[in-house]
Design a protein around this motif. Structure first.
Motif, mmCIF file in Angstrom:
data_model
loop_
_atom_site.group_PDB
_atom_site.id
_atom_site.type_symbol
_atom_site.label_atom_id
_atom_site.label_comp_id
_atom_site.label_asym_id
_atom_site.label_seq_id
_atom_site.Cartn_x
_atom_site.Cartn_y
_atom_site.Cartn_z
ATOM 1 N N ARG A 7 -31.537 34.592 -33.673
ATOM 2 C CA ARG A 7 -31.448 33.898 -34.784
ATOM 3 C C ARG A 7 -30.949 35.255 -35.729
ATOM 4 N N LEU B 58 -27.716 27.242 -37.170
ATOM 5 C CA LEU B 58 -29.190 27.751 -36.824
ATOM 6 C C LEU B 58 -29.455 27.088 -35.260
ATOM 7 N N GLY C 230 -37.466 31.826 -31.320
ATOM 8 C CA GLY C 230 -37.393 31.786 -32.656
ATOM 9 C C GLY C 230 -38.021 30.993 -33.136
#
Length: 454
Positions: A233, A243, A252
């Protein structure tokens, strides 16, 4: 300080490309995929606040100057954690002035939960002697000759640098002592509790003359920050890439337990879907940034899934709870807690562009909650606390109905500073709006409802 500043949002195209921008706006990138710290912004000069005492319409004889991190001299002085209260006290003393002592009450911190005297709980009260008639008493060093003897004379100046403690020890109900981090100043019109800080200068006189006091409230901001997110990330934030979802970056995300959403289509036909909500880790987010979300919806009827997976149908809220009780009831065995609950953010959703492709019985949505830059951080001290929860509410779709019970709730924290490393990016397409829809203000949770307050 960057504790109150909003993040720099960049809009990403669906292919994840960075839009063209002048070279001066681009952050410095290293050629290797190494993570760098953002360049700190230039520190603003302190703001000066002036407070004075005058005799009638005459010239002020006492002046207190404070230097703070407030944006304007018209605002309350504001100090961040680890900052000292710096300033200067000036006093003009004439012959015959019978000043016995000058005392600064460094920090007075109070929880105020009502109008009565018993509704105020002082968790911080420290004093600093500035000057005393007695030579044996401690004094703040002064460059003024008139402040060096047992009587003040002429123009006297004392430089002030008062440290602010990061934590205080408060007795608990069981007789133990517990350490708490100082909370942020809290004062809202519709909430019947406040956290207030004051600084006072008390000039004591002898005989029957009353004391002279300069008093001002001030704002305090704790320095709290999340832990760093996953390495992937951080790299994505640094390189301004799309993302990755939970399947690509499982470290994450925290994937919550699946829940079943039951309702009716056209008020007669029962339908059911299975929802799995994921939140970006760690579950602590900086105000002024974003809270990334990801939801997976599964079911046996593709047509129903199409309705429920519409970005406007999925309702996820950030809910704030302020909890307190009146200190006058603290000795009772059963304390009646007061709660003020408010939805302070709503997620916006869109189709993910990276992974987790849809199939006939599964739908995925990527989303985020924009966090207002003036959100109060998570805190707890004595009988006062501010906490936050991400709440998955029932679907709101055309021709779909269900009860108002919240499907899922997960506690999260709000911090005042960014995590170390690259700052979070906002990914919501420009056309999306995080404002609440009419009629979605109430979402019942555990037998109580949370009104949307403005």
């Amino acid at each position: 300080m960057d504790a109150l500043s909003p993040p720099q949002y960049r809009r990403l195209s669906r292919q994840g490309q960075v839009p063209a921008s002048p070279a001066s706006e681009l952050p410095p990138y290293s050629r290797r995929h190494t993570l760098h710290q953002p360049v700190p912004a230039a520190r603003r000069e302190p703001t000066e606040h002036v407070f004075q005492l005058s005799e009638g319409k005459g010239k002020p004889w006492v002046t207190l100057k404070l230097h703070s991190s407030a944006k304007s001299s018209k605002s309350l002085p504001t100090f961040f954690e680890k900052e000292n209260i710096n300033g200067q006290l000036e006093l003009s003393a004439e012959r015959g002035d019978n000043i016995q002592a000058i005392t600064a009450i460094q920090l007075s911190g109070r929880i105020i939960s009502g109008a009565g005297s018993n509704d105020t709980f002082t968790f911080l009260n420290q004093t600093l002697p500035i000057w005393s008639k007695s030579l044996d008493s401690p004094r703040v060093p002064s460059p003024s000759e008139g402040a060096s003897s047992t009587k003040l004379l002429g123009h006297c100046v004392w430089p002030l640098s008062i440290p602010i403690p990061r934590a205080v020890e408060v007795p608990s109900g069981g007789g133990d002592v517990r350490s708490y981090r100082l909370p942020e100043t809290f004062l809202e019109r519709y909430t019947k509790v406040s956290i207030q800080y004051d600084l006072s200068i008390i000039i004591s006189r002898g005989g029957l003359r009353s004391d002279n006091i300069i008093k001002t409230a001030f704002g305090y901001v704790p320095s709290t920050r999340p832990e760093a997110p996953s390495i992937l990330r951080q790299l994505v934030y640094q390189e301004k890439l799309p993302l990755p979802g939970p399947s690509t970056d499982p470290e994450g995300w925290k994937t919550l337990r699946p829940v079943s959403a039951r309702g009716c289509m056209f008020k007669t036909r029962p339908v059911e879907a299975r929802c799995t909500l994921s939140l970006a880790k760690p579950l602590c987010y900086t105000r002024g940034s974003v809270l990334p979300c990801f939801v997976t919806i599964e079911g046996r009827e593709p047509a129903v899934l199409d309705v429920l997976s519409n970005p406007g149908s999925v309702v996820v809220k950030l809910r704030r709870r302020v909890r307190f009780y009146n200190s006058a009831t603290a000795a009772r065995k059963e304390v009646s807690w007061n709660e003020s609950v408010e939805d302070v953010g709503t997620a916006v959703w869109w189709q993910p562009t990276t992974d987790s492709q849809n199939d006939a019985y599964t739908r995925h949505l990527e989303g985020e909650i924009h966090l207002a830059k003036d959100l109060r951080p998570t805190c707890e001290i004595a009988h006062f606390s501010i906490s936050y929860f991400v709440v998955l509410c029932p679907f709101q779709a055309a021709n779909y109905s269900s009860d108002n019970a919240a499907l899922l709730s997960e506690p999260v924290e709000i911090a005042t500073m960014y995590a170390k490393g690259p700052r979070p990016n906002a990914y919501a397409p420009p056309a999306y709006d995080s404002s609440s829809r009419p009629g979605d203000d109430l979402c019942f949770n555990g037998g109580s409802f949370a009104p949307h307050m403005r």
